[in-house]
Design a protein around this motif. Structure first.
Motif, PDB file in Angstrom:
ATOM      1  N   LEU A   1       0.831  -1.205   0.000  1.00  0.00           N
ATOM      2  CA  LEU A   1       0.000   0.000   0.000  1.00  0.00           C
ATOM      3  C   LEU A   1       0.866   1.255   0.000  1.00  0.00           C
ATOM      4  CD1 LEU A   1      -2.876   1.117   0.105  1.00  0.00           C
ATOM      5  CD2 LEU A   1      -2.729   1.026   2.610  1.00  0.00           C
ATOM      6  N   TYR A   2       1.943   1.238   0.773  1.00  0.00           N
ATOM      7  CA  TYR A   2       2.856   2.382   0.757  1.00  0.00           C
ATOM      8  C   TYR A   2       3.553   2.492  -0.594  1.00  0.00           C
ATOM      9  CZ  TYR A   2       6.675   5.518   1.909  1.00  0.00           C
ATOM     10  OH  TYR A   2       7.555   6.562   1.904  1.00  0.00           O
ATOM     11  N   ALA A   3       3.936   1.340  -1.170  1.00  0.00           N
ATOM     12  CA  ALA A   3       4.545   1.360  -2.501  1.00  0.00           C
ATOM     13  C   ALA A   3       3.585   1.950  -3.530  1.00  0.00           C
ATOM     14  CB  ALA A   3       4.976  -0.048  -2.909  1.00  0.00           C
TER      15      ALA A   3
ATOM     16  N   PHE B   1       2.002   6.290  -7.207  1.00  0.00           N
ATOM     17  CA  PHE B   1       1.099   7.376  -7.615  1.00  0.00           C
ATOM     18  C   PHE B   1       1.856   8.699  -7.721  1.00  0.00           C
ATOM     19  CE2 PHE B   1      -2.030  10.719  -6.603  1.00  0.00           C
ATOM     20  CZ  PHE B   1      -2.947  10.482  -7.611  1.00  0.00           C
ATOM     21  N   ARG B   2       2.722   8.964  -6.750  1.00  0.00           N
ATOM     22  CA  ARG B   2       3.539  10.178  -6.827  1.00  0.00           C
ATOM     23  C   ARG B   2       4.508  10.112  -8.011  1.00  0.00           C
ATOM     24  NH1 ARG B   2       3.820   9.655  -1.035  1.00  0.00           N
ATOM     25  NH2 ARG B   2       5.897   8.732  -1.240  1.00  0.00           N
ATOM     26  N   TRP B   3       5.024   8.908  -8.287  1.00  0.00           N
ATOM     27  CA  TRP B   3       5.933   8.742  -9.433  1.00  0.00           C
ATOM     28  C   TRP B   3       5.209   9.062 -10.732  1.00  0.00           C
ATOM     29  CZ3 TRP B   3       7.050   6.509 -14.017  1.00  0.00           C
ATOM     30  CH2 TRP B   3       8.392   6.364 -14.379  1.00  0.00           C
ATOM     31  N   ILE B   4       3.967   8.625 -10.847  1.00  0.00           N
ATOM     32  CA  ILE B   4       3.186   8.895 -12.058  1.00  0.00           C
ATOM     33  C   ILE B   4       2.971  10.394 -12.233  1.00  0.00           C
ATOM     34  CG2 ILE B   4       0.919   8.588 -13.135  1.00  0.00           C
ATOM     35  CD1 ILE B   4       0.815   5.819 -11.804  1.00  0.00           C
ATOM     36  N   ARG B   5       2.634  11.066 -11.144  1.00  0.00           N
ATOM     37  CA  ARG B   5       2.362  12.501 -11.242  1.00  0.00           C
ATOM     38  C   ARG B   5       3.634  13.300 -11.510  1.00  0.00           C
ATOM     39  NH1 ARG B   5      -1.731  14.816  -6.859  1.00  0.00           N
ATOM     40  NH2 ARG B   5      -1.485  16.519  -8.359  1.00  0.00           N
ATOM     41  N   THR B   6       4.773  12.802 -11.025  1.00  0.00           N
ATOM     42  CA  THR B   6       6.015  13.560 -11.143  1.00  0.00           C
ATOM     43  C   THR B   6       6.781  13.238 -12.413  1.00  0.00           C
ATOM     44  OG1 THR B   6       6.188  13.552  -8.731  1.00  0.00           O
ATOM     45  CG2 THR B   6       8.155  14.171  -9.966  1.00  0.00           C
ATOM     46  N   HIS B   7       6.846  11.942 -12.776  1.00  0.00           N
ATOM     47  CA  HIS B   7       7.736  11.509 -13.852  1.00  0.00           C
ATOM     48  C   HIS B   7       7.012  10.931 -15.062  1.00  0.00           C
ATOM     49  CE1 HIS B   7      10.896  12.030 -10.902  1.00  0.00           C
ATOM     50  NE2 HIS B   7      10.338  11.131 -10.105  1.00  0.00           N
TER      51      HIS B   7
END
Length: 567
Positions: A548-550, A555-561
């Motif tokens: 769940l933490y991964a 999700f942050r990786w998708i928004r950032t990169h």
């Protein structure tokens, strides 16, 4: 491949390097990925045989279970040491064969020799069954198992680096998919070979050692599947004309090279390693205890304790058979998913004009970089003050208006598929292992393992594809177009070694965590109550929290990169 690449020595001083020739694969373009990744089929046949038979073989030798656990730790420890070492050394290899194939050859020789040692030890111990313990026979078998771990990790490190050396960014996703397909197929082959009566099939009436024949079959598979790398592949050759490294210097500089490479990694790659670390904290309990958990659920459903699943009773044999059946479904669903899913995913290097998962190769030289900046400048100042901003606003509005329709039509990106698989992992584990929904359901346990097979294919496919795309592109779209200090394509072996650390370190953490969770019920409850508890299911649920933490990191990786940025 580039003709001139700049390397950096372990002491931090620049070292001029040249790659002579272009890495190519003979044959049609559509067969490049299947040919290059075929070796994964052979290595996974070896892995499946070793994982299924090593523990039983060591116990047959009369070795204590506590020492068996220490021997089996050679797998993660060799992955922790061997893959980064091979990655760094192969990055600086100046052989006329290329940088990776010498290590493939050494890995093949070592793997075949280790399998023969295991076969001989098994055959001798089988003939001496019931006799006294013989240390020399056990020593040969232990060295064989440890040699297989080291050699397969050597082959794996060379395979992953070769994929990034030879194929372009547009081929990384399909190459990773083929690696996953071969891996699942290899596991199925190893499983089926374990079920067959090989002595009868081969006509060996006076020889009935099944493990020895499995080792011989594994040697044939691993040699045949790696032959294509020496027949169809042509690697670029590395030369260091100024200050060539000796082997001793390369070995001494391994820690420095790993540290330096880690410092130069772009944020997208570092975030990818973090996601991998927390994802694998949940996957290792599944890989270790999935079959055992199904067998325990079978025993609990029949009103017996979990210990009955490991006993030599009729119930224990049936429970283990149900656990093996679940693993078969696990491998089968994984193979089907690895074939189907890549055709349903948005191609990461297509439709560059869309604001969606935009990857492109880094500029090859300063002239190319200047040309790119020049094309982005407005023709005159009037465009800036009068119409430039209006046209930009109009373009963004039109793109946003049609974005969702194009997204639905083209499908999810690689990172979004990974994120979705992580969410499904958490939901299915919580649903099927939580006592509220019936922890003694045999069908539920088998269904969970089958679903995890699909998610396992995503885990073995998407991260490696993203890693290859980012390394070859030498940037993510959010880091701008400034060239990196060190070209990542010169250090693909070192980067894969660092990536492997993000996978192996969770294995060591999981081993300690599982021991604690299995010990707690015995400390908190009476023995009869502790045996009736589903401690393995509890371990799965704790691991799902790491997933769940991964998922939040993904999700942050998708928004950032993962979003395209027009620069």
């Amino acid at each position: 491949m580039l003709d001139n690449l700049e390397d950096v020595a372990g002491d931090g001083m620049p070292l001029e390097s040249h790659l002579k020739g272009i890495a190519t694969i003979l044959g049609p373009r559509r067969l490049r990925s299947p040919i290059l990744t075929m070796g994964h089929l052979g290595t996974h046949v070896v892995w499946s045989i070793l994982n299924a038979r090593a523990t039983l073989f060591l116990q047959r030798l009369g070795i204590y279970k506590s020492f068996v656990a220490i021997i089996l730790m050679a797998g993660p420890l060799s992955g922790l040491i061997v893959q980064p070492t091979v990655g760094v050394l192969s990055d600086h290899c100046t052989s006329s064969w290329g940088r990776r194939r010498p290590y493939v050859f050494m890995g093949l020789i070592s793997c075949c020799f280790s399998l023969m040692c295991l076969a001989i030890s098994s055959s001798v111990s089988y003939q001496e069954e019931g006799a006294r313990f013989r240390p020399f026979t056990a020593l040969i078998g232990i060295l064989g198992i440890m040699g297989i771990d080291i050699s397969v990790n050597t082959l794996s490190a060379a395979h992953r680096a070769l994929t990034m050396d030879v194929l372009g960014p547009e081929e990384q996703d399909i190459a990773s998919a083929w690696s996953t397909r071969y891996g699942n197929a290899g596991s199925l082959i190893g499983y089926m070979l374990g079920l067959l009566d090989l002595p009868k099939i081969f006509g060996f009436t006076g020889f009935s050692d099944h493990l020895a024949l499995l080792c011989i079959c594994a040697i044939v598979f691993v040699l045949l599947t790696h032959a294509s790398l020496f027949v169809f592949l042509r690697e670029s050759v590395l030369t260091n004309p100024n200050r060539p490294r000796t082997l001793a210097q390369s070995i001494a500089n391994i820690p420095v090279d790993l540290y330096r490479c880690g410092r130069t990694l772009p944020p997208a790659l570092w975030d990818l390693l973090v996601i991998q670390f927390f994802s694998w904290l949940a996957w290792f309990p599944v890989l270790y205890y999935a079959a055992t958990w199904v067998a325990e659920i079978f025993s609990l459903a029949h009103g017996h304790s979990a210990k009955e699943a490991s006993g030599k009773t009729k119930l224990g044999e049936e429970a283990r058979r149900v656990g093996s059946k679940a693993l078969f479904y696990y491998a089968l669903t994984g193979l089907v998913a690895s074939i189907v899913l890549p055709w349903c995913v948005y191609h990461p290097t297509a439709a560059r004009s869309l604001a969606h998962t935009h990857y492109e190769s880094a500029p090859q030289n300063d002239t190319e970089l200047n040309d790119l900046h020049t094309t982005e400048q407005p023709e005159n100042d009037d465009d800036v003050h009068n119409g430039g901003n209006d046209r930009m606003t109009c373009s963004i509005t039109n793109a946003s208006r049609h974005q969702w329709w194009r997204r639905i039509r083209q499908g999810l990106t690689l990172a979004e598929v990974w994120f979705l698989s992580q969410i499904i992992f958490v939901v299915t584990v919580m649903f099927f292992t939580c006592p509220v929904f019936g922890s003694k359901s045999i069908r539920g346990a088998i269904a969970l393992v089958g679903v995890l097979g699909i998610l396992w294919s995503v885990t073995m496919w998407v991260p490696y594809a993203l890693l290859g795309i980012l390394v070859i592109s030498n940037k993510s779209t959010t880091t701008g177009l400034q060239p990196a200090t060190v070209d990542l394509r010169t250090e693909t072996g070192t980067i894969t070694g660092l990536h492997n650390w993000a996978i192996v370190l969770p294995q060591l953490v999981t081993s300690m965590l599982s021991s604690l969770l299995f010990l707690l019920p015995n400390l908190l409850f009476e023995s009869s109550t502790a045996e009736s508890l589903d401690s393995t299911g509890l371990l799965f649920r704790v691991g799902s929290l790491c997933t769940l933490y991964a998922a939040t990191c993904t999700f942050r990786w998708i928004r950032t990169h993962d979003a395209a940025v027009c620069r």
